[in-house]
Motif scaffolding. Structure first.
Motif, PDB file in Angstrom:
ATOM      1  N   HIS A  45      60.432  37.652  41.857  1.00 60.11           N
ATOM      2  CA  HIS A  45      60.149  36.436  41.085  1.00 60.11           C
ATOM      3  C   HIS A  45      58.641  36.203  41.092  1.00 60.11           C
ATOM      4  CE1 HIS A  45      59.241  33.886  44.581  1.00 60.11           C
ATOM      5  NE2 HIS A  45      60.306  34.410  45.181  1.00 60.11           N
ATOM      6  N   GLU A  46      58.200  35.234  40.303  1.00 58.77           N
ATOM      7  CA  GLU A  46      56.776  34.922  40.197  1.00 58.77           C
ATOM      8  C   GLU A  46      56.441  33.550  40.742  1.00 58.77           C
ATOM      9  OE1 GLU A  46      55.462  35.398  36.210  1.00 58.77           O
ATOM     10  OE2 GLU A  46      55.949  37.533  36.116  1.00 58.77           O
ATOM     11  N   ASP A  47      57.394  32.912  41.429  1.00 60.83           N
ATOM     12  CA  ASP A  47      57.188  31.544  41.886  1.00 60.83           C
ATOM     13  C   ASP A  47      56.465  31.540  43.240  1.00 60.83           C
ATOM     14  OD1 ASP A  47      57.179  28.843  42.101  1.00 60.83           O
ATOM     15  OD2 ASP A  47      59.348  28.615  42.349  1.00 60.83           O
ATOM     16  N   PHE A  48      55.218  31.952  43.217  1.00 56.34           N
ATOM     17  CA  PHE A  48      54.382  31.941  44.418  1.00 56.34           C
ATOM     18  C   PHE A  48      52.929  31.774  43.996  1.00 56.34           C
ATOM     19  CE2 PHE A  48      54.518  36.389  43.093  1.00 56.34           C
ATOM     20  CZ  PHE A  48      53.178  36.748  43.144  1.00 56.34           C
ATOM     21  N   SER A  49      52.091  31.447  44.926  1.00 53.88           N
ATOM     22  CA  SER A  49      50.647  31.419  44.716  1.00 53.88           C
ATOM     23  C   SER A  49      49.988  31.990  45.958  1.00 53.88           C
ATOM     24  CB  SER A  49      50.146  30.000  44.445  1.00 53.88           C
ATOM     25  OG  SER A  49      50.407  29.154  45.546  1.00 53.88           O
ATOM     26  N   LEU A  50      48.743  32.407  45.814  1.00 56.95           N
ATOM     27  CA  LEU A  50      48.029  32.942  46.971  1.00 56.95           C
ATOM     28  C   LEU A  50      46.545  32.639  46.870  1.00 56.95           C
ATOM     29  CD1 LEU A  50      46.294  35.752  46.270  1.00 56.95           C
ATOM     30  CD2 LEU A  50      48.573  36.731  46.180  1.00 56.95           C
ATOM     31  N   ILE A  51      45.902  32.626  48.023  1.00 55.17           N
ATOM     32  CA  ILE A  51      44.444  32.494  48.101  1.00 55.17           C
ATOM     33  C   ILE A  51      43.926  33.485  49.129  1.00 55.17           C
ATOM     34  CG2 ILE A  51      44.293  30.090  47.369  1.00 55.17           C
ATOM     35  CD1 ILE A  51      44.105  29.304  50.305  1.00 55.17           C
ATOM     36  N   GLY A  52      42.705  33.957  48.936  1.00 53.30           N
ATOM     37  CA  GLY A  52      42.064  34.851  49.887  1.00 53.30           C
ATOM     38  C   GLY A  52      40.980  34.135  50.663  1.00 53.30           C
ATOM     39  N   ALA A  53      40.727  34.605  51.873  1.00 52.92           N
ATOM     40  CA  ALA A  53      39.697  33.991  52.704  1.00 52.92           C
ATOM     41  C   ALA A  53      38.300  34.328  52.209  1.00 52.92           C
ATOM     42  CB  ALA A  53      39.853  34.434  54.153  1.00 52.92           C
ATOM     43  N   SER A  54      38.161  35.428  51.446  1.00 54.60           N
ATOM     44  CA  SER A  54      36.856  35.867  50.954  1.00 54.60           C
ATOM     45  C   SER A  54      36.998  36.445  49.560  1.00 54.60           C
ATOM     46  CB  SER A  54      36.249  36.927  51.884  1.00 54.60           C
ATOM     47  OG  SER A  54      36.068  36.426  53.176  1.00 54.60           O
ATOM     48  N   ARG A  55      35.982  36.222  48.753  1.00 49.80           N
ATOM     49  CA  ARG A  55      35.944  36.781  47.398  1.00 49.80           C
ATOM     50  C   ARG A  55      34.900  37.902  47.370  1.00 49.80           C
ATOM     51  NH1 ARG A  55      37.817  33.184  43.267  1.00 49.80           N
ATOM     52  NH2 ARG A  55      36.157  33.905  41.889  1.00 49.80           N
ATOM     53  N   THR A  56      35.295  39.074  47.870  1.00 48.98           N
ATOM     54  CA  THR A  56      34.355  40.186  47.920  1.00 48.98           C
ATOM     55  C   THR A  56      34.009  40.660  46.509  1.00 48.98           C
ATOM     56  OG1 THR A  56      36.271  41.629  48.251  1.00 48.98           O
ATOM     57  CG2 THR A  56      34.999  41.031  50.207  1.00 48.98           C
ATOM     58  N   ASP A  57      32.787  41.192  46.374  1.00 47.13           N
ATOM     59  CA  ASP A  57      32.298  41.675  45.085  1.00 47.13           C
ATOM     60  C   ASP A  57      32.877  43.035  44.737  1.00 47.13           C
ATOM     61  OD1 ASP A  57      30.701  39.465  44.605  1.00 47.13           O
ATOM     62  OD2 ASP A  57      28.934  40.352  45.556  1.00 47.13           O
ATOM     63  N   SER A  58      32.617  43.447  43.515  1.00 48.83           N
ATOM     64  CA  SER A  58      33.037  44.761  43.034  1.00 48.83           C
ATOM     65  C   SER A  58      32.509  45.857  43.948  1.00 48.83           C
ATOM     66  CB  SER A  58      32.506  44.966  41.612  1.00 48.83           C
ATOM     67  OG  SER A  58      32.804  46.259  41.142  1.00 48.83           O
ATOM     68  N   GLY A  59      33.409  46.745  44.389  1.00 51.92           N
ATOM     69  CA  GLY A  59      33.015  47.884  45.200  1.00 51.92           C
ATOM     70  C   GLY A  59      32.908  47.630  46.685  1.00 51.92           C
ATOM     71  N   VAL A  60      33.022  46.369  47.111  1.00 54.07           N
ATOM     72  CA  VAL A  60      32.905  46.026  48.537  1.00 54.07           C
ATOM     73  C   VAL A  60      34.261  46.193  49.215  1.00 54.07           C
ATOM     74  CG1 VAL A  60      32.371  44.172  50.179  1.00 54.07           C
ATOM     75  CG2 VAL A  60      30.997  44.443  48.095  1.00 54.07           C
ATOM     76  N   SER A  61      34.248  46.733  50.431  1.00 57.11           N
ATOM     77  CA  SER A  61      35.480  46.978  51.175  1.00 57.11           C
ATOM     78  C   SER A  61      35.709  45.905  52.239  1.00 57.11           C
ATOM     79  CB  SER A  61      35.438  48.364  51.831  1.00 57.11           C
ATOM     80  OG  SER A  61      35.364  49.378  50.846  1.00 57.11           O
ATOM     81  N   CYS A  62      36.888  45.956  52.850  1.00 58.39           N
ATOM     82  CA  CYS A  62      37.269  44.932  53.821  1.00 58.39           C
ATOM     83  C   CYS A  62      38.119  45.562  54.920  1.00 58.39           C
ATOM     84  CB  CYS A  62      38.035  43.811  53.127  1.00 58.39           C
ATOM     85  SG  CYS A  62      38.791  42.599  54.226  1.00 58.39           S
ATOM     86  N   VAL A  63      37.750  45.324  56.167  1.00 53.88           N
ATOM     87  CA  VAL A  63      38.568  45.726  57.316  1.00 53.88           C
ATOM     88  C   VAL A  63      39.374  44.541  57.820  1.00 53.88           C
ATOM     89  CG1 VAL A  63      38.480  46.468  59.737  1.00 53.88           C
ATOM     90  CG2 VAL A  63      37.093  47.642  58.019  1.00 53.88           C
ATOM     91  N   GLY A  64      38.732  43.383  57.933  1.00 49.43           N
ATOM     92  CA  GLY A  64      39.386  42.215  58.515  1.00 49.43           C
ATOM     93  C   GLY A  64      39.354  41.000  57.624  1.00 49.43           C
ATOM     94  N   GLY A  65      40.291  40.922  56.685  1.00 48.85           N
ATOM     95  CA  GLY A  65      40.387  39.771  55.790  1.00 48.85           C
ATOM     96  C   GLY A  65      41.739  39.086  55.936  1.00 48.85           C
ATOM     97  N   PHE A  66      41.911  37.972  55.206  1.00 46.09           N
ATOM     98  CA  PHE A  66      43.164  37.225  55.258  1.00 46.09           C
ATOM     99  C   PHE A  66      43.571  36.766  53.861  1.00 46.09           C
ATOM    100  CE2 PHE A  66      41.639  36.696  59.612  1.00 46.09           C
ATOM    101  CZ  PHE A  66      42.788  36.940  60.337  1.00 46.09           C
ATOM    102  N   VAL A  67      44.892  36.677  53.667  1.00 47.58           N
ATOM    103  CA  VAL A  67      45.485  36.177  52.434  1.00 47.58           C
ATOM    104  C   VAL A  67      46.575  35.184  52.816  1.00 47.58           C
ATOM    105  CG1 VAL A  67      46.619  36.751  50.259  1.00 47.58           C
ATOM    106  CG2 VAL A  67      45.126  38.425  51.356  1.00 47.58           C
ATOM    107  N   GLN A  68      46.619  34.044  52.148  1.00 44.48           N
ATOM    108  CA  GLN A  68      47.678  33.058  52.378  1.00 44.48           C
ATOM    109  C   GLN A  68      48.557  32.979  51.135  1.00 44.48           C
ATOM    110  OE1 GLN A  68      46.257  29.113  53.333  1.00 44.48           O
ATOM    111  NE2 GLN A  68      48.266  28.376  53.973  1.00 44.48           N
ATOM    112  N   VAL A  69      49.871  33.133  51.347  1.00 42.75           N
ATOM    113  CA  VAL A  69      50.850  33.120  50.258  1.00 42.75           C
ATOM    114  C   VAL A  69      51.762  31.901  50.422  1.00 42.75           C
ATOM    115  CG1 VAL A  69      52.777  34.353  49.180  1.00 42.75           C
ATOM    116  CG2 VAL A  69      50.796  35.632  50.050  1.00 42.75           C
ATOM    117  N   PHE A  70      52.002  31.202  49.304  1.00 41.65           N
ATOM    118  CA  PHE A  70      52.843  30.004  49.293  1.00 41.65           C
ATOM    119  C   PHE A  70      54.118  30.266  48.484  1.00 41.65           C
ATOM    120  CE2 PHE A  70      48.456  28.659  49.736  1.00 41.65           C
ATOM    121  CZ  PHE A  70      48.503  27.718  50.757  1.00 41.65           C
TER     122      PHE A  70
END
Length: 261
Positions: A45-70
């Motif tokens: 289903h599509e009845d969810f939303s999410l936010i990220g702890a960081s808005r990394t730029d194009s080409g930038v990588s991430c080892v330790g990030g977070f995402v919150q899903v509702f």
């Protein structure tokens, strides 16, 4: 007010080379869009939303990030984690998940972030290594570069070390630590024997701030910029030309620390 009462906090890692950053953009592949697509598939289903702890730029990588899903309905997200990772591309991984109250505010809970910028100073740089680090050829004054790192620590106006926005008026940020160290993360025949990283920890960062600071440190190492220019840029950023940001491929969001958990 969040209308979906069930909330889940994921830790996330991704290799950013194929993506135009975290945040959605029209007709462009982004990390958030990939995660949303897989959530739709697994949840059916599509009845969810999410936010990220960081808005990394194009080409930038991430080892330790977070995402919150509702979500509106409670699910056993731990049992779904293997399915989510099965359908995600191999350059994105959800590492863990935990239930959090819907009142938990991910953005406001970020207490500090650590970035690393990987680079080398090699005469024989293999193209395969360019996915993970950037090569700065020529002589570098390493002691002067390390002294420059010290000048960035503390609270400063970083307008002269970022991409200013018309809507932003506050450019003061606090850098808790900044240093250059030797790296052992990348080993093998295609990597230089000596790899370094610029590591910086702060309570928050501006657009392109870390990459422009890296660029300034390189210029100081090459004696193309005097170290005193750092303080002068803090005091009078409008008097100086905008710094070119270091390329995105060397930058990694290394760690995100959260409070209120």
């Amino acid at each position: 007010m969040q209308s979906r009462p069930h909330s889940y906090l994921f830790s996330i890692s991704y290799f950013g080379a194929r993506y135009k950053g975290w945040a959605p953009q029209p007709n462009q592949p982004t990390v958030q869009r990939k995660v949303e697509r897989v959530l739709r598939h697994v949840l059916e289903h599509e009845d969810f939303s999410l936010i990220g702890a960081s808005r990394t730029d194009s080409g930038v990588s991430c080892v330790g990030g977070f995402v919150q899903v509702f979500l509106r309905e409670k699910v056993d997200m731990n049992s779904l984690l293997p399915d989510l990772n099965e359908y995600l591309p191999q350059d994105i991984q959800l590492n863990s998940v935990q239930d959090v109250p819907a009142s938990f505010n991910l953005i406001q809970s970020v207490s500090q972030k650590t970035y690393r910028y990987y680079f080398t100073n090699s005469r024989d740089f293999h193209p395969f290594a360019s996915a993970f680090l950037f090569n700065i050829p020529g002589e570098l004054d390493w002691e002067m570069m390390k002294e420059a790192c010290k000048l960035f620590t503390g609270k400063h106006d970083f307008k002269g070390f970022c991409r200013p926005s018309e809507n932003k008026t506050d450019y003061v940020r606090e850098v808790l630590s900044a240093s250059i160290s030797n790296s052992r993360e990348f080993l093998g025949q295609y990597f230089p024997q000596e790899i370094h990283f610029f590591e910086i920890t702060g309570t928050g960062f501006l657009h392109h701030q870390v990459r422009m600071m890296m660029s300034a440190i390189w210029q100081i190492g090459k004696e193309e910029m005097g170290i005193s220019e750092i303080a002068r840029r803090f005091e009078s950023p409008e008097e100086f030309e905008k710094l070119p940001p270091a390329p995105a491929n060397g930058l990694v969001l290394w760690e995100t620390l959260l409070s209120n958990l």
